[in-house]
Design an enzyme around this catalytic site. Structure first.
Site, PDB file in Angstrom:
ATOM      1  N   HIS A 119       1.130  -0.967   0.077  1.00 58.34           N
ATOM      2  CA  HIS A 119      -0.633  -0.318   0.682  1.00 58.34           C
ATOM      3  C   HIS A 119       0.817   1.502   0.280  1.00 58.34           C
ATOM      4  O   HIS A 119       0.097   2.512  -0.608  1.00 58.34           O
ATOM      5  CB  HIS A 119      -0.979   0.182   1.364  1.00 58.34           C
ATOM      6  CG  HIS A 119      -1.807  -1.364   0.869  1.00 58.34           C
ATOM      7  ND1 HIS A 119      -1.941  -2.002   1.053  1.00 58.34           N
ATOM      8  CD2 HIS A 119      -3.408  -0.840   0.067  1.00 58.34           C
ATOM      9  CE1 HIS A 119      -3.373  -3.228   0.656  1.00 58.34           C
ATOM     10  NE2 HIS A 119      -3.999  -1.970   0.039  1.00 58.34           N
ATOM     11  N   ARG A 161     -11.303   3.187  -1.573  1.00 57.68           N
ATOM     12  CA  ARG A 161     -11.064   2.583   0.059  1.00 57.68           C
ATOM     13  C   ARG A 161     -10.652   3.051   1.153  1.00 57.68           C
ATOM     14  O   ARG A 161     -10.335   4.693   1.732  1.00 57.68           O
ATOM     15  CB  ARG A 161      -9.635   2.875  -0.219  1.00 57.68           C
ATOM     16  CG  ARG A 161      -9.314   1.585  -1.268  1.00 57.68           C
ATOM     17  CD  ARG A 161      -7.533   1.553  -1.482  1.00 57.68           C
ATOM     18  NE  ARG A 161      -7.155   0.425  -2.491  1.00 57.68           N
ATOM     19  CZ  ARG A 161      -6.332   0.860  -3.840  1.00 57.68           C
ATOM     20  NH1 ARG A 161      -6.134   1.814  -4.258  1.00 57.68           N
ATOM     21  NH2 ARG A 161      -5.921  -0.502  -3.893  1.00 57.68           N
ATOM     22  N   ARG A 182     -16.109   1.136  -0.155  1.00 57.59           N
ATOM     23  CA  ARG A 182     -15.526  -0.023   0.124  1.00 57.59           C
ATOM     24  C   ARG A 182     -15.658   0.012   1.940  1.00 57.59           C
ATOM     25  O   ARG A 182     -15.437   0.830   2.090  1.00 57.59           O
ATOM     26  CB  ARG A 182     -14.451  -0.619  -0.610  1.00 57.59           C
ATOM     27  CG  ARG A 182     -14.086  -2.034  -0.287  1.00 57.59           C
ATOM     28  CD  ARG A 182     -12.738  -2.485  -0.396  1.00 57.59           C
ATOM     29  NE  ARG A 182     -11.463  -1.697   0.188  1.00 57.59           N
ATOM     30  CZ  ARG A 182     -10.301  -1.916  -0.475  1.00 57.59           C
ATOM     31  NH1 ARG A 182      -9.736  -2.927  -1.009  1.00 57.59           N
ATOM     32  NH2 ARG A 182      -9.311  -1.263   0.002  1.00 57.59           N
ATOM     33  N   GLU A 187     -10.525 -10.857  -4.456  1.00 52.49           N
ATOM     34  CA  GLU A 187      -9.069 -10.794  -3.923  1.00 52.49           C
ATOM     35  C   GLU A 187      -8.816 -12.395  -3.555  1.00 52.49           C
ATOM     36  O   GLU A 187      -7.321 -12.005  -3.436  1.00 52.49           O
ATOM     37  CB  GLU A 187      -8.971  -9.306  -3.817  1.00 52.49           C
ATOM     38  CG  GLU A 187      -9.701  -9.062  -2.346  1.00 52.49           C
ATOM     39  CD  GLU A 187      -9.637  -8.043  -1.832  1.00 52.49           C
ATOM     40  OE1 GLU A 187      -8.464  -7.276  -2.114  1.00 52.49           O
ATOM     41  OE2 GLU A 187     -10.020  -7.288  -1.162  1.00 52.49           O
ATOM     42  N   ASN A 244      -4.210  -7.196  -6.850  1.00 50.28           N
ATOM     43  CA  ASN A 244      -3.366  -7.401  -5.428  1.00 50.28           C
ATOM     44  C   ASN A 244      -2.984  -7.925  -4.875  1.00 50.28           C
ATOM     45  O   ASN A 244      -2.150  -9.316  -4.374  1.00 50.28           O
ATOM     46  CB  ASN A 244      -3.141  -5.958  -4.934  1.00 50.28           C
ATOM     47  CG  ASN A 244      -2.913  -4.774  -5.897  1.00 50.28           C
ATOM     48  OD1 ASN A 244      -2.887  -4.490  -7.505  1.00 50.28           O
ATOM     49  ND2 ASN A 244      -4.224  -3.599  -5.998  1.00 50.28           N
ATOM     50  N   ASP A 245      -3.931  -8.344  -4.638  1.00 50.70           N
ATOM     51  CA  ASP A 245      -4.393  -9.145  -3.438  1.00 50.70           C
ATOM     52  C   ASP A 245      -4.500 -10.465  -3.734  1.00 50.70           C
ATOM     53  O   ASP A 245      -4.152 -11.656  -3.814  1.00 50.70           O
ATOM     54  CB  ASP A 245      -5.828  -9.497  -2.127  1.00 50.70           C
ATOM     55  CG  ASP A 245      -4.604  -8.165  -1.197  1.00 50.70           C
ATOM     56  OD1 ASP A 245      -3.523  -8.121  -0.780  1.00 50.70           O
ATOM     57  OD2 ASP A 245      -5.822  -7.220  -0.752  1.00 50.70           O
ATOM     58  N   ARG A 296       2.383  -9.268  -1.266  1.00 52.32           N
ATOM     59  CA  ARG A 296       2.685  -7.764  -2.434  1.00 52.32           C
ATOM     60  C   ARG A 296       3.999  -6.541  -2.075  1.00 52.32           C
ATOM     61  O   ARG A 296       4.209  -6.038  -2.230  1.00 52.32           O
ATOM     62  CB  ARG A 296       1.460  -7.300  -2.482  1.00 52.32           C
ATOM     63  CG  ARG A 296       0.958  -6.381  -1.403  1.00 52.32           C
ATOM     64  CD  ARG A 296      -0.705  -7.243  -1.161  1.00 52.32           C
ATOM     65  NE  ARG A 296      -0.990  -5.400  -2.327  1.00 52.32           N
ATOM     66  CZ  ARG A 296      -2.238  -4.656  -1.917  1.00 52.32           C
ATOM     67  NH1 ARG A 296      -3.426  -5.230  -1.658  1.00 52.32           N
ATOM     68  NH2 ARG A 296      -2.336  -3.394  -2.077  1.00 52.32           N
ATOM     69  N   CYS A 317      -9.706  -3.453 -10.485  1.00 58.75           N
ATOM     70  CA  CYS A 317      -9.900  -2.144  -9.468  1.00 58.75           C
ATOM     71  C   CYS A 317      -8.264  -3.205  -9.355  1.00 58.75           C
ATOM     72  O   CYS A 317      -7.286  -1.989  -8.632  1.00 58.75           O
ATOM     73  CB  CYS A 317     -10.714  -2.260  -8.799  1.00 58.75           C
ATOM     74  SG  CYS A 317     -10.583  -3.242  -7.643  1.00 58.75           S
TER      75      CYS A 317
HETATM   76  C1  PEP Z   1      -6.281  -5.209  -4.564  1.00 59.62           C
HETATM   77  O1  PEP Z   1      -6.639  -6.060  -3.595  1.00 59.62           O
HETATM   78  O2  PEP Z   1      -5.847  -5.938  -5.478  1.00 59.62           O
HETATM   79  C2  PEP Z   1      -7.307  -4.260  -4.423  1.00 59.62           C
HETATM   80  C3  PEP Z   1      -7.635  -3.381  -5.156  1.00 59.62           C
HETATM   81  O3  PEP Z   1      -7.686  -3.553  -2.959  1.00 59.62           O
HETATM   82  P1  PEP Z   1      -6.275  -3.316  -1.924  1.00 59.62           P
HETATM   83  O4  PEP Z   1      -5.334  -3.233  -2.817  1.00 59.62           O
HETATM   84  O5  PEP Z   1      -6.849  -1.947  -1.458  1.00 59.62           O
HETATM   85  O6  PEP Z   1      -6.089  -4.272  -1.140  1.00 59.62           O
HETATM   86 MG    MG Z   2      -7.297  -5.261  -1.713  1.00 56.52          MG
END
Ligand code: PEP
Ligand code: MG
Length: 598
Positions: free
Chosen positions: A207, A319, A355, A457, A480-481, A491, A528
């Site tokens: 993040h 977020r 979210r 995710e 991402n997750d 990550r 996303c």
């Molecule tokens: C993801 O996990 O791809 C996502 C969009 O959520 P975040 O990056 O906020 O965990």
């Molecule tokens: Mg995520």
């Protein structure tokens, strides 16, 4: 890496490779953020709060030990021979001081007996121990006094989440070099003031990286051999640093030739971004006339303007963590409502996908509670929807705030980290109760009620996407997750970043089957995660059937340009060929070839 003032410019230039996580080039004076005693707040805690204060202290202890362990591993790897030995011995000494020592016992006792906060207790205990060491009049022991002060400063930094206040007083355009920066710390950077930053730790999709991209601040993370503590103290403020967030490079004290080269690159990037602004009012449509909805992700308040300026069709992922960060208590329903209302009104009738809280893992918000930080595997622990379901009041406040904001424009509700159908059903029940409560209070709410969607995710959720599609109104694929959990790669960890690859066929299959399930159930599906904002992946995502993408607002023009160059028929064919491949590297090459020809 200590620059030698006696050497010619050419010899002084220090170049470090890392992970370019936020594109752009920044040139400015260095600010090293590892030093300086953080300001220590002091307050009394009530008797009932003592266990909580001690738990906060233990969480900071754990974090400090983890940081030291990681630095120790790195020291042994990076600096072979005596230097590595010396450094890792020192780090071990700090770790010992933080493990069941006099310091730890003393701090816990002080909190309990004198009812002061953890930071103040650490400071008091440290000065007592350091004084005792120093009084021994033995050079070895005097050095131990320094060690204990260093270990204590780390503890206090982790407790207070410093260097928070320092950012506002830094010179304009400066470059922050740090051991590590949390997402919450990064969120405090003002892009008009901070030129860029580089850190030793951190991975490409953590993040901190996402916040940097959303702020548009060039950043390079995971610069493993950037040993800040060895930069010559005298030269620190005067050092010029280049952050090449596109190429993943940090240059300290560049030669005139390097400087000129990067200034040229920076000017050309600025010209390119001016050119992109012309795309704002053009439709996001492929050459064979398929509309692709492009939404903005919203991470921090300044992004509202960026989303509007870059022509977002709505917010595809809001977020809400920023509402909970850098404060002591979670925001109440009214506070959340006011913040959300401003965003909904700012989007002027375009939908805003809110979210629910997604803290946990690398996203910490101390206002939510300290036991979040206790988990041995925070990414697999109490986070996101699991936390919301365990804290019904917090969830119900958040749902109520979203429902009320929905009276001012279209909103959707999105649930993070869902892994079972039951979680969605429980939130549906909580939503029903919140609606009932608000109606009884006579408060205006969204009408019709907002759609309730699910982030896909977690691999388990992707595998039951057909079942989730029966209870969800829409899907948002969080690549991402999804990549992290599918490949078991943290990550935010630079040491395994080379394995983090959304083009792994395992990840692509989960994306594909989720999109198919959504299309069959006729519910909207978007992507996303960060791949949505990277034009390298646009052709593949369209080829897999994705028609909605949500990304950091600065990426919108570039992705729109890519969409307008593609046609669905051929992206579909290419995606099919890609889905037959075994090797992620080969998939990457095929994608790059495709991007060169289309
Ligand atoms: C993801 O996990 O791809 C996502 C969009 O959520 P975040 O990056 O906020 O965990
Ligand atoms: Mg995520």
């Amino acid at each position: 890496m200590k620059p030698d003032p006696g050497k010619r410019k050419q010899a002084q230039e220090l170049v470090f490779e890392g992970l370019g996580v936020s594109p752009g080039i920044a040139i400015g004076p260095a600010h090293l953020s590892e030093v300086g005693a953080p300001t220590v707040p002091e307050f009394t805690v009530r008797k009932a709060e003592i266990p909580e204060e001690q738990a906060r202290f233990r969480a900071a202890l754990d974090l400090s030990r983890r940081q030291l362990r990681r630095l120790g591993h790195r020291a042994r790897k990076m600096h072979a021979g005596a230097a590595g030995e010396e450094l890792s011995t020192l780090l071990e000494a700090y770790t010992r001081m933080l493990t069941g020592s006099r310091l730890v016992r003393g701090v816990e006792q002080r909190i309990a007996e004198t009812r002061i906060n953890a930071e103040a207790a650490v400071r008091a205990e440290i000065s007592k121990i350091a004084r005792n060491f120093a009084e021994l009049d033995d050079p070895y022991m005097a050095a131990r006094a320094d060690d204990i002060r260093e270990a204590g400063a780390r503890l206090i930094r982790n407790l207070t989440k410093t260097p928070l206040p320092a950012y506002s007083t830094l010179p304009r355009g400066c470059i922050i070099l740090a051991e590590d920066l949390s997402p919450a710390e990064t969120a405090l950077m003002n892009p008009a003031m901070i030129g860029g930053f580089g850190t030793i730790m951190g991975g490409p999709e953590g993040h901190t990286a996402i916040v940097a991209r959303s702020l548009g601040i060039p950043a390079v993370l995971g610069v493993t051999d950037l040993d800040i503590s060895r930069l010559s103290p005298g030269a620190r403020g005067a050092l010029t640093v280049i952050v090449d967030g596109s190429g993943g490079r940090i240059v300290i004290d560049p030669t005139p030739a390097t400087l000129a080269d990067y200034e040229k690159k920076r000017a050309s990037l600025r010209r390119e971004s001016r050119r992109f602004s012309g795309l704002r009012d053009l439709r996001s449509v492929t050459r064979d006339k398929t509309d692709i909805q492009l939404y903005a992700n919203y991470e921090l308040p300044h992004e509202l303007v960026l989303a509007q300026r870059n022509g977002a069709e709505g917010i595809g992922l809001l977020r809400t963590e920023f509402l909970f960060m850098n404060r002591d208590r979670p925001p109440n329903e009214d506070e959340q409502y006011e913040s959300l209302r401003a965003i909904v009104e700012g989007m002027k009738g375009r939908p805003v996908t809110v979210r629910t809280l997604d803290v946990g893992g690398d996203k910490l918000a101390y206002s939510v509670g300290s036991d979040l930080h206790d988990s041995a595997n925070p990414a697999l622990g109490l986070r996101a929807i699991r936390l919301s379901l365990r804290e019904p009041k917090m969830l119900s406040d958040q749902l109520a705030a979203i429902l009320r904001a929905g009276a001012h424009g279209p909103v959707r509700i999105l649930l993070p980290m869902v892994s079972t159908v039951d979680e969605v059903l429980k939130v549906q029940a909580a939503l029903g109760a919140a609606v009932h409560r608000l109606k009884r209070r006579g408060v205006p709410i969204a009408d019709p009620l907002p759609p309730l969607g699910v982030m896909i995710e977690v691999p388990g959720a992707a595998l039951i996407a057909d079942m989730l599609a029966q209870v969800a109104d829409f899907f948002a694929i969080g690549t991402n997750d999804l990549t992290m959990y599918t490949l078991a790669i943290d990550r935010a960890d630079e040491r395994v970043a080379y394995l983090y690859n959304p083009l792994h066929p395992g990840v692509l299959r989960l994306i594909q089957s989720t999109v198919d399930a959504a299309l069959r159930a006729r519910i909207p599906v978007s992507v996303c995660g960060e791949v949505a904002g990277d034009p390298r992946y646009t052709a593949l995502l369209l080829g897999l059937g994705v028609r909605e993408l949500s990304m950091a607002a600065p990426s919108l023009p570039r992705v729109k340009q890519r969409v307008r160059a593609l046609d669905i028929a051929s992206t579909t064919l290419h995606a099919r060929a890609i889905m037959e491949q075994i090797d992620p590297e080969e998939i990457g090459r095929m994608l790059d070839d495709l991007n060169e020809t289309m």
